[in-house]
Write a protein that holds these residues in place. Structure first.
Motif, PDB file in Angstrom:
ATOM      1  N   LEU A  76      18.774  12.843  12.355  1.00  0.00           N
ATOM      2  CA  LEU A  76      20.156  13.189  12.076  1.00  0.00           C
ATOM      3  C   LEU A  76      20.452  12.988  10.595  1.00  0.00           C
ATOM      4  O   LEU A  76      19.899  12.086   9.952  1.00  0.00           O
ATOM      5  CB  LEU A  76      21.111  12.314  12.893  1.00  0.00           C
ATOM      6  N   GLU A  77      21.339  13.819  10.051  1.00  0.00           N
ATOM      7  CA  GLU A  77      21.824  13.584   8.698  1.00  0.00           C
ATOM      8  C   GLU A  77      22.611  12.271   8.678  1.00  0.00           C
ATOM      9  O   GLU A  77      23.191  11.864   9.687  1.00  0.00           O
ATOM     10  CB  GLU A  77      22.724  14.736   8.245  1.00  0.00           C
ATOM     11  N   THR A  78      22.639  11.611   7.518  1.00  0.00           N
ATOM     12  CA  THR A  78      23.282  10.294   7.407  1.00  0.00           C
ATOM     13  C   THR A  78      24.732  10.333   7.860  1.00  0.00           C
ATOM     14  O   THR A  78      25.201   9.440   8.591  1.00  0.00           O
ATOM     15  CB  THR A  78      23.203   9.788   5.955  1.00  0.00           C
ATOM     16  N   LYS A  79      25.469  11.357   7.464  1.00  0.00           N
ATOM     17  CA  LYS A  79      26.879  11.464   7.836  1.00  0.00           C
ATOM     18  C   LYS A  79      27.038  11.548   9.352  1.00  0.00           C
ATOM     19  O   LYS A  79      27.916  10.902   9.942  1.00  0.00           O
ATOM     20  CB  LYS A  79      27.501  12.681   7.159  1.00  0.00           C
ATOM     21  N   GLU A  80      26.190  12.344   9.992  1.00  0.00           N
ATOM     22  CA  GLU A  80      26.263  12.501  11.444  1.00  0.00           C
ATOM     23  C   GLU A  80      25.856  11.212  12.150  1.00  0.00           C
ATOM     24  O   GLU A  80      26.469  10.805  13.141  1.00  0.00           O
ATOM     25  CB  GLU A  80      25.353  13.653  11.879  1.00  0.00           C
ATOM     26  N   LEU A  81      24.824  10.548  11.619  1.00  0.00           N
ATOM     27  CA  LEU A  81      24.394   9.265  12.179  1.00  0.00           C
ATOM     28  C   LEU A  81      25.515   8.242  12.099  1.00  0.00           C
ATOM     29  O   LEU A  81      25.792   7.523  13.061  1.00  0.00           O
ATOM     30  CB  LEU A  81      23.162   8.762  11.431  1.00  0.00           C
ATOM     31  N   ASP A  82      26.194   8.168  10.946  1.00  0.00           N
ATOM     32  CA  ASP A  82      27.282   7.206  10.768  1.00  0.00           C
ATOM     33  C   ASP A  82      28.437   7.475  11.729  1.00  0.00           C
ATOM     34  O   ASP A  82      29.064   6.541  12.247  1.00  0.00           O
ATOM     35  CB  ASP A  82      27.794   7.247   9.330  1.00  0.00           C
ATOM     36  N   THR A  83      28.703   8.743  11.988  1.00  0.00           N
ATOM     37  CA  THR A  83      29.773   9.092  12.933  1.00  0.00           C
ATOM     38  C   THR A  83      29.458   8.561  14.327  1.00  0.00           C
ATOM     39  O   THR A  83      30.321   7.993  15.003  1.00  0.00           O
ATOM     40  CB  THR A  83      29.964  10.621  12.980  1.00  0.00           C
ATOM     41  N   VAL A  84      28.203   8.741  14.763  1.00  0.00           N
ATOM     42  CA  VAL A  84      27.789   8.251  16.078  1.00  0.00           C
ATOM     43  C   VAL A  84      27.883   6.729  16.129  1.00  0.00           C
ATOM     44  O   VAL A  84      28.412   6.148  17.087  1.00  0.00           O
ATOM     45  CB  VAL A  84      26.347   8.710  16.391  1.00  0.00           C
ATOM     46  N   VAL A  85      27.379   6.075  15.086  1.00  0.00           N
ATOM     47  CA  VAL A  85      27.364   4.609  15.049  1.00  0.00           C
ATOM     48  C   VAL A  85      28.783   4.039  15.085  1.00  0.00           C
ATOM     49  O   VAL A  85      29.065   3.089  15.834  1.00  0.00           O
ATOM     50  CB  VAL A  85      26.612   4.120  13.785  1.00  0.00           C
ATOM     51  N   LYS A  86      29.682   4.611  14.297  1.00  0.00           N
ATOM     52  CA  LYS A  86      31.069   4.118  14.257  1.00  0.00           C
ATOM     53  C   LYS A  86      31.746   4.267  15.610  1.00  0.00           C
ATOM     54  O   LYS A  86      32.510   3.403  16.044  1.00  0.00           O
ATOM     55  CB  LYS A  86      31.854   4.860  13.176  1.00  0.00           C
ATOM     56  N   SER A  87      31.464   5.375  16.295  1.00  0.00           N
ATOM     57  CA  SER A  87      32.058   5.607  17.606  1.00  0.00           C
ATOM     58  C   SER A  87      31.612   4.551  18.606  1.00  0.00           C
ATOM     59  O   SER A  87      32.425   3.997  19.357  1.00  0.00           O
ATOM     60  CB  SER A  87      31.681   7.002  18.101  1.00  0.00           C
ATOM     61  N   ILE A  88      30.306   4.251  18.627  1.00  0.00           N
ATOM     62  CA  ILE A  88      29.782   3.269  19.573  1.00  0.00           C
ATOM     63  C   ILE A  88      30.243   1.868  19.207  1.00  0.00           C
ATOM     64  O   ILE A  88      30.587   1.060  20.080  1.00  0.00           O
ATOM     65  CB  ILE A  88      28.240   3.342  19.609  1.00  0.00           C
ATOM     66  N   LEU A  89      30.273   1.562  17.907  1.00  0.00           N
ATOM     67  CA  LEU A  89      30.713   0.235  17.471  1.00  0.00           C
ATOM     68  C   LEU A  89      32.174   0.002  17.842  1.00  0.00           C
ATOM     69  O   LEU A  89      32.543  -1.088  18.317  1.00  0.00           O
ATOM     70  CB  LEU A  89      30.524   0.092  15.963  1.00  0.00           C
ATOM     71  N   LYS A  90      33.020   1.005  17.674  1.00  0.00           N
ATOM     72  CA  LYS A  90      34.433   0.890  18.044  1.00  0.00           C
ATOM     73  C   LYS A  90      34.576   0.652  19.538  1.00  0.00           C
ATOM     74  O   LYS A  90      35.356  -0.205  19.979  1.00  0.00           O
ATOM     75  CB  LYS A  90      35.178   2.160  17.632  1.00  0.00           C
ATOM     76  N   ARG A  91      33.800   1.383  20.336  1.00  0.00           N
ATOM     77  CA  ARG A  91      33.839   1.200  21.786  1.00  0.00           C
ATOM     78  C   ARG A  91      33.354  -0.192  22.180  1.00  0.00           C
ATOM     79  O   ARG A  91      33.921  -0.842  23.056  1.00  0.00           O
ATOM     80  CB  ARG A  91      32.978   2.273  22.448  1.00  0.00           C
ATOM     81  N   PHE A  92      32.309  -0.672  21.478  1.00  0.00           N
ATOM     82  CA  PHE A  92      31.742  -1.985  21.788  1.00  0.00           C
ATOM     83  C   PHE A  92      32.747  -3.090  21.468  1.00  0.00           C
ATOM     84  O   PHE A  92      32.909  -4.049  22.245  1.00  0.00           O
ATOM     85  CB  PHE A  92      30.471  -2.179  20.941  1.00  0.00           C
ATOM     86  N   ILE A  93      33.440  -2.970  20.352  1.00  0.00           N
ATOM     87  CA  ILE A  93      34.425  -3.977  19.956  1.00  0.00           C
ATOM     88  C   ILE A  93      35.586  -4.023  20.936  1.00  0.00           C
ATOM     89  O   ILE A  93      36.138  -5.093  21.250  1.00  0.00           O
ATOM     90  CB  ILE A  93      34.935  -3.701  18.528  1.00  0.00           C
ATOM     91  N   ASN A  94      35.958  -2.868  21.482  1.00  0.00           N
ATOM     92  CA  ASN A  94      37.125  -2.800  22.365  1.00  0.00           C
ATOM     93  C   ASN A  94      36.808  -3.155  23.813  1.00  0.00           C
ATOM     94  O   ASN A  94      37.706  -3.202  24.649  1.00  0.00           O
ATOM     95  CB  ASN A  94      37.731  -1.401  22.318  1.00  0.00           C
ATOM     96  N   GLU A  95      35.533  -3.393  24.118  1.00  0.00           N
ATOM     97  CA  GLU A  95      35.179  -3.721  25.500  1.00  0.00           C
ATOM     98  C   GLU A  95      35.683  -5.112  25.882  1.00  0.00           C
ATOM     99  O   GLU A  95      35.707  -6.015  25.073  1.00  0.00           O
ATOM    100  CB  GLU A  95      33.648  -3.665  25.665  1.00  0.00           C
TER     101      GLU A  95
END
Length: 256
Positions: free
Chosen positions: A237-256
């Motif tokens: 994945l391009e870095t920008k696309e990778l960062d988008t995926v990571v931020k989405s999962i991290l946000k979900r993980f924090i809110n669990e």
């Protein structure tokens, strides 16, 4: 279609060829796979000088990879079964029978291929991306009426192996060791297996989430996912696309 016309069709489809001594594997004098050509006038002169020449392919310039299954022990099934046991499939409908009774499985690459070969990738299996003797050479035959259109994209494991990122030995087998496998072991196996282009985002999201749930610090998990993306995702994945995926999962993980 005669042999000359077959070779002309090959070069018109993007393949690079060179002349080989009739019934042999070595190039004709003053030639090598590095001098492979698409010059039709030159190819016609080869056949005028020696109508019975064999034909070699420069695989790298043709963006092709060949998995060579040896028939040294008159047993083609053994190396094929060994590949299967390791989870390595050969999904190609374009297969050539060689003069020694072996098999050449052809694959395309969607990115430039470096000329190299991994002999004895496992016992009886070589991976080739430099050169190969090809049909319509004498005693080389395409099986089951396949055409160049039937050559598929190379599986991810072949690309990794040629890049020295997957080098099994002939002693590796599934469930070879009698130990209990834990979560981390399953996760590492999943990472090394990698993913091809079809499901990259979901796979990266799943792996990053599992790293977090395993207790990895978010910064460390991010560093790991970058390494995983570079080495086990094809194409990465391009870095920008990778960062988008990571931020989405991290946000979900924090809110669990």
């Amino acid at each position: 279609m005669n042999r000359l016309n077959q070779v002309i069709e090959m070069v018109q489809r993007g393949l690079y060829v060179y002349p080989i001594v009739p019934n042999e594997k070595q190039p004709i004098k003053d030639y090598s796979y590095l001098k492979a050509s698409q010059d039709i006038a030159l190819i016609k002169r080869w056949f005028m000088d020696e109508p019975n020449i064999n034909i070699g392919l420069n695989l790298a310039k043709s963006n092709l990879i060949v998995v060579d299954i040896d028939n040294h022990n008159n047993d083609l099934q053994a190396p094929l079964q060994s590949l299967s046991n390791l989870g390595y499939n050969l999904p190609s409908d374009y297969v050539e029978l060689t003069r020694s009774g072996g098999l050449h499985y052809y694959f395309r690459s969607n990115k430039p291929v470096k000329p190299t070969r991994k002999t004895k990738f496992i016992d009886g299996v070589d991976l080739l991306s430099d050169f190969v003797v090809s049909s319509p050479s004498n005693n080389y035959k395409v099986l089951n009426g396949a055409t160049l259109d039937d050559i598929p994209q190379a599986p991810n494991w072949i690309i990794k192996a040629l890049d020295n990122r997957a080098m099994p030995t002939d002693k590796m087998e599934d469930n070879h060791y009698s130990y209990k496998k834990y979560y981390t072991g399953y996760l590492l196996d999943e990472i090394v297996k990698g993913v091809d282009s079809g499901n990259r985002n979901n796979w990266i999201a799943s792996i990053f989430g599992k790293l977090l749930r395993a207790g990895t610090e978010p910064k460390n998990a991010y560093n790991l996912i970058q390494l995983i993306n570079d080495n086990y995702v094809s194409p990465p994945l391009e870095t920008k696309e990778l960062d988008t995926v990571v931020k989405s999962i991290l946000k979900r993980f924090i809110n669990e």
